[in-house]
Design an enzyme around this catalytic site. Sequence first.
Site, mmCIF file in Angstrom:
data_model
loop_
_atom_site.group_PDB
_atom_site.id
_atom_site.type_symbol
_atom_site.label_atom_id
_atom_site.label_comp_id
_atom_site.label_asym_id
_atom_site.label_seq_id
_atom_site.Cartn_x
_atom_site.Cartn_y
_atom_site.Cartn_z
ATOM 1 C CG ASP A 30 34.793 52.736 34.992
ATOM 2 O OD1 ASP A 30 35.508 51.813 35.128
ATOM 3 O OD2 ASP A 30 33.934 53.018 35.936
ATOM 4 C CB THR A 122 36.940 36.385 39.031
ATOM 5 O OG1 THR A 122 38.122 36.684 38.395
ATOM 6 C CG2 THR A 122 37.257 35.051 39.698
ATOM 7 C CE LYS A 207 40.801 34.864 37.801
ATOM 8 N NZ LYS A 207 42.128 35.001 37.646
ATOM 9 C CB CYS A 263 43.081 37.903 42.411
ATOM 10 S SG CYS A 263 42.605 38.975 40.809
#
Length: 432
Positions: A30, A122, A207, A263
């Site tokens: 990260d 996504t 997705k 999401c």
Amino acid sequence: MKICMIGTGYVGLVSGACFADLGNTVWCVDKNSEKIEMLNNNQIPIFEPGIEELVNKNYSSNRLKFTTDLKLAVKNSDIIFICVGTPTLKRKGSADLKYVFQSAKEISEHINKFKIIVIKSTVPVTTGDKIEKIILRHNRKNKFEVISNPEFLREGEAIRDFRFPDRIVVGSNNKNVTKKIQSLYEPLIKKGAKFFSTNRRGAELIKYASNAFLATKISYINEIANLCEKTGVNVEDVSLGVGLDQRIGSRFLRAGPAYGGSCFPKDTQAITVTGDLFKTNLSIIKSVIKSNDKRKIILMKRVEKILSNNIKNKKIAFLGVTFKPNTDDMRQSSSLLMIPFLAKKGAKISYYDPSGEKSNFSKIKNVFFCNSIEEACNNIDLLIIHTEWEEFKALDFKKLSARKKFKIYDLRNLYSVNLMKKKGFIYYSIGR
Ligand SMILES: NC(=O)c1ccc[n+]([C@@H]2O[C@H](COP(=O)([O-])OP(=O)(O)OC[C@H]3O[C@@H](n4cnc5c(N)ncnc54)[C@H](O)[C@@H]3O)[C@@H](O)[C@H]2O)c1
């Protein structure tokens, strides 16, 4: 296998720890050095049940490593998962792909041998094509394959969802690479997970189509709940009666507040923008977004009505502010609109959430975090049960109301209307 997860957020950390637990060596990268420092010091930056034990176990066995050094992680891995955020691009509504493209560029600079680059974030259909171009631009010498493997885990149940997924979707234009990824997931497939492979664009679209469908189901039952409230029907009977039809199914048919989280709101927005880009009007999803926005207003109007349009100086307690239980994620939670709205109208708001205080409310006048349910509910006029954490499911309202009679608005239908009535509480819920 040797794996690298780029982005150590909810998805990267959970799936990285779970892959390590299956016996792989996993580098979690990260760019946020604070996060990596915490993880290297046995601290977990997110709230997710079971993650601490899983991380500690695999970290101490040296299968799970945390670093900010992307070069080191990429060089030492054969499979690289991109798990960075894809938030909504302000004003446009599309997915902001800057983190994804940045990761692709960084990966391309350090490819030393054949790598499988897996997009787990996504991303809109055709993003894989763009990533391939970025990597080709920076690295023509070495071979690589870009594939799609969207993630379906839910926050709060993420470890279970990783271990027992309904399906694993892989989108690749290369059969050998599909086989390799299938073997990575073999331990889960053996336990019953369905493995579905298609081409790269197909997986990308699956997705978004899934999330938009689930968001549609929620908005649908929420609108039916509005009709139930006007006609004296119990929405839970309707959910049951409808859900028993196997073509429909009972899950995601629970009426409540507007859908939120990291999401559904962003993915429904993004897919409609993609539709427009390809001159395809996704009108059903567009109306779901409108319906969900309207839902937030409907619920706030309901609160005004419950308090007889007299909000000024009323004491209101919120139990739970996250968008769902077992997570600390506040992204697009309906409380982010409700609390400032009520505070602006002069209410004094106390809130308690098991995942702790939220910086989102720290600058709002008259909004206070409390360390317990009892403290939050002290001397209130209205209690709003916002999130269905376990500890809110069997409250002793009599004790809470010892000092003063208050109203209850249960946005999660946690209590029986009849029982609450019998006990003499002024109780409101959703669609009942
Ligand atoms: N959260 C969920 O429940 C969930 C479920 C399924 C899919 N997804 C998707 O997965 C993706 C990640 O979601 P998340 O919730 O884990 O996001 P997150 O914001 O929790 O984590 C993303 C991480 O990526 C890091 N990052 C960004 N750019 C980087 C770079 N160049 N190099 C290294 N690290 C970088 C950030 O610092 C951050 O820690 C999104 O596309 C999301 O839509 C999320």
